[in-house]
Design a protein around this motif. Structure first.
Motif, PDB file in Angstrom:
ATOM      1  N   ARG A 244     -21.444  25.394  29.429  1.00 56.63           N
ATOM      2  CA  ARG A 244     -21.270  26.189  28.229  1.00 56.63           C
ATOM      3  C   ARG A 244     -22.602  26.668  27.696  1.00 56.63           C
ATOM      4  O   ARG A 244     -23.607  25.954  27.771  1.00 56.63           O
ATOM      5  N   GLU A 245     -22.559  27.880  27.162  1.00 57.56           N
ATOM      6  CA  GLU A 245     -23.781  28.420  26.570  1.00 57.56           C
ATOM      7  C   GLU A 245     -24.177  27.634  25.340  1.00 57.56           C
ATOM      8  O   GLU A 245     -25.340  27.484  25.033  1.00 57.56           O
ATOM      9  N   SER A 246     -23.201  27.123  24.624  1.00 51.87           N
ATOM     10  CA  SER A 246     -23.483  26.313  23.449  1.00 51.87           C
ATOM     11  C   SER A 246     -22.354  25.310  23.268  1.00 51.87           C
ATOM     12  O   SER A 246     -21.214  25.565  23.648  1.00 51.87           O
ATOM     13  N   LEU A 247     -22.683  24.180  22.721  1.00 49.82           N
ATOM     14  CA  LEU A 247     -21.685  23.139  22.498  1.00 49.82           C
ATOM     15  C   LEU A 247     -20.769  23.516  21.336  1.00 49.82           C
ATOM     16  O   LEU A 247     -21.183  24.227  20.420  1.00 49.82           O
ATOM     17  N   PRO A 248     -19.522  23.053  21.373  1.00 51.60           N
ATOM     18  CA  PRO A 248     -18.672  23.229  20.187  1.00 51.60           C
ATOM     19  C   PRO A 248     -19.335  22.588  18.976  1.00 51.60           C
ATOM     20  O   PRO A 248     -19.990  21.558  19.103  1.00 51.60           O
ATOM     21  N   ARG A 249     -19.159  23.198  17.825  1.00 51.55           N
ATOM     22  CA  ARG A 249     -19.836  22.720  16.616  1.00 51.55           C
ATOM     23  C   ARG A 249     -18.808  22.286  15.579  1.00 51.55           C
ATOM     24  O   ARG A 249     -17.805  22.956  15.356  1.00 51.55           O
ATOM     25  N   MET A 250     -19.095  21.173  14.956  1.00 44.05           N
ATOM     26  CA  MET A 250     -18.263  20.689  13.848  1.00 44.05           C
ATOM     27  C   MET A 250     -19.158  20.475  12.640  1.00 44.05           C
ATOM     28  O   MET A 250     -20.192  19.821  12.743  1.00 44.05           O
ATOM     29  N   MET A 251     -18.755  21.029  11.523  1.00 53.07           N
ATOM     30  CA  MET A 251     -19.505  20.880  10.283  1.00 53.07           C
ATOM     31  C   MET A 251     -18.690  20.022   9.312  1.00 53.07           C
ATOM     32  O   MET A 251     -17.572  20.370   8.951  1.00 53.07           O
ATOM     33  N   ILE A 252     -19.239  18.870   8.937  1.00 52.76           N
ATOM     34  CA  ILE A 252     -18.599  18.000   7.959  1.00 52.76           C
ATOM     35  C   ILE A 252     -19.062  18.440   6.567  1.00 52.76           C
ATOM     36  O   ILE A 252     -20.259  18.427   6.270  1.00 52.76           O
ATOM     37  N   ILE A 253     -18.115  18.839   5.734  1.00 51.27           N
ATOM     38  CA  ILE A 253     -18.425  19.332   4.392  1.00 51.27           C
ATOM     39  C   ILE A 253     -17.893  18.318   3.382  1.00 51.27           C
ATOM     40  O   ILE A 253     -16.681  18.158   3.222  1.00 51.27           O
ATOM     41  N   LEU A 254     -18.782  17.625   2.713  1.00 50.05           N
ATOM     42  CA  LEU A 254     -18.401  16.599   1.741  1.00 50.05           C
ATOM     43  C   LEU A 254     -18.511  17.163   0.328  1.00 50.05           C
ATOM     44  O   LEU A 254     -19.581  17.596  -0.101  1.00 50.05           O
ATOM     45  N   ASP A 255     -17.401  17.157  -0.382  1.00 53.88           N
ATOM     46  CA  ASP A 255     -17.370  17.640  -1.766  1.00 53.88           C
ATOM     47  C   ASP A 255     -17.923  16.536  -2.679  1.00 53.88           C
ATOM     48  O   ASP A 255     -17.355  15.453  -2.775  1.00 53.88           O
TER      49      ASP A 255
END
Length: 415
Positions: A244-255
């Motif tokens: 893959r050109e780039s890894l899958p990305r996950m963003m954890i958004i904490l309120d």
């Protein structure tokens, strides 16, 4: 024997006044001999002299030169799991030869925000003038902690004069948020396998022409991707796995808005959920994880892999607090440079309002995938059914948890 004291130790009596009291009694007995005379006066003077010598000699008991060591017997390293007790063991060596009937130990623990607690114990040194104490600190709030100077004090048998010694046994540790094991997360599994029509795959994980290996065939793979040699050898369809050109990305958004949480325990559940997802991502998938929270100022970690990224985000979660008041969607729009197409956004928040819906709309319109982890106050009587109907009608994923232990089953059950 161990006791928990208040934030500040009990103040010791005025030692100078007590010294002057002893000197005054000694001087008075001397005057009694000089002006009164007689056997009674001499007897009283001798007794007072002997007692005064004993009381004043306690200064040379060796308490001022005490040596010691500290160890946390039930912990390895400086990371203490959330909600676990801390077992402290202190060993002392008192130099000198003057008798020590007992020694009072006051051990001070200080949190990074300035909160402090004092633990008091009493020991009787053995014939080698050594002593050991053990005490247990109940579960601590997450945060960074260090032990301050330990105070050792002793008194004569009459309790007239107190003699102190301080010893530096520095020890720092951090109490992590509670982290629960998540064996399986159905949604992310489907996204990673490509069974979801997710921009996370189409935008973030474009394949190159470099073959990285062979994997099982997934419904929807193009015929050109089928690896016919591997299929013939195994008897089941196999597909080429391209780098893959780039890894899958996950963003954890904490309120972290302090106005949306009912209590500190409510917020702790949200923090623990964020830490649990962070651990799941690093253990189960080749996925780049990022983190962002909005408070008085935003905290951002760019999506990345590895233990270093995990440690950096976890250290932030150790001391993050609920602070500030803000609109979640406006905060994300203001910092849109933190996000990129194809990112899987995990929004951890107790909000059940239009602000959260607008946030998910903005995530979708920015070619990202959103999922709402709704952390509900366990003591709230408000029904969540209307909120879930609203979210589902708009095609968004939403998972409600009241306690951290609810998370594994809500994510798809244990495998």
């Amino acid at each position: 024997m161990s006791n928990f004291l208040s934030k500040q130790a009990v103040a010791s009596p005025n030692q100078k006044l007590r010294y002057w009291t002893v000197y005054s009694i000694l001087f008075s007995s001397l005057l009694f001999v000089l002006f009164q005379g007689g056997k009674l006066a001499y007897m009283i003077f001798i007794i007072v002299v002997i007692l005064s010598v004993y009381i004043l000699s306690g200064k040379w008991s060796g308490i001022e030169y005490v040596k010691g060591t500290r160890v946390l017997t039930n912990q390895k390293g400086v990371n203490v799991p959330g909600e676990s007790p801390v077992h402290v063991q202190l060993n002392f060596d008192f130099p000198g030869f003057w008798p020590l009937p007992y020694v009072i130990i006051r051990d001070q623990l200080i949190r990074k925000n300035g909160e402090s607690s004092v633990y008091e114990s009493t020991i009787i040194p053995d014939w080698k003038r050594k002593g050991e104490i053990q005490y247990v600190i109940p579960s601590l709030k997450r945060g960074f902690y260090h032990f301050s100077n330990t105070t050792c004090s002793t008194e004569d048998i009459f309790g007239i004069l107190e003699h102190q010694g301080k010893i530096k046994m520095k020890y720092s540790f951090k109490v992590l948020p509670r982290i629960i094991d998540l064996p399986r997360w159905q949604l992310i599994d489907d996204v990673m396998k490509g069974t979801q029509n997710s921009s996370m795959i189409t935008l973030s994980s474009r394949g190159t022409s470099q073959i990285n290996g062979v994997r099982d065939y997934v419904y929807g793979d193009r015929i050109s991707r089928i690896h016919w040699n591997a299929t013939a050898k195994t008897g089941s369809l196999k597909s080429k796995d391209f780098e893959r050109e780039s890894l899958p990305r996950m963003m954890i958004i904490l309120d972290c808005d302090q106005g949306v949480y009912e209590s500190s325990k409510h917020f702790e559940t949200a923090v623990s959920a964020a830490a649990s997802f962070l651990k799941y991502g690093i253990k189960n998938h080749q996925i780049a994880q990022g983190y962002i929270s909005f408070g008085n100022k935003p905290t951002y970690f760019e999506p990345a892999q590895g233990e270093t990224q995990y440690d950096n985000v976890l250290n932030h979660l150790v001391e993050v607090e609920r602070e500030g008041h803000y609109s979640l969607v406006e905060a994300m729009k203001k910092h849109k440079s933190f996000f990129s197409e194809g990112t899987f956004c995990l929004v951890i928040s107790p909000r059940k309002n239009n602000d959260l819906i607008q946030t998910l709309n903005w995530i979708k319109h920015s070619d990202m995938t959103g999922c709402h982890i709704c952390v509900t106050d366990p003591f709230s009587s408000e029904s969540s059914i209307p909120w879930f109907k609203t979210i589902q009608s708009k095609g968004y994923h939403c998972i409600e948890i009241k306690h951290l232990d609810d998370l594994p089953n809500k994510l798809g059950g244990e495998s």
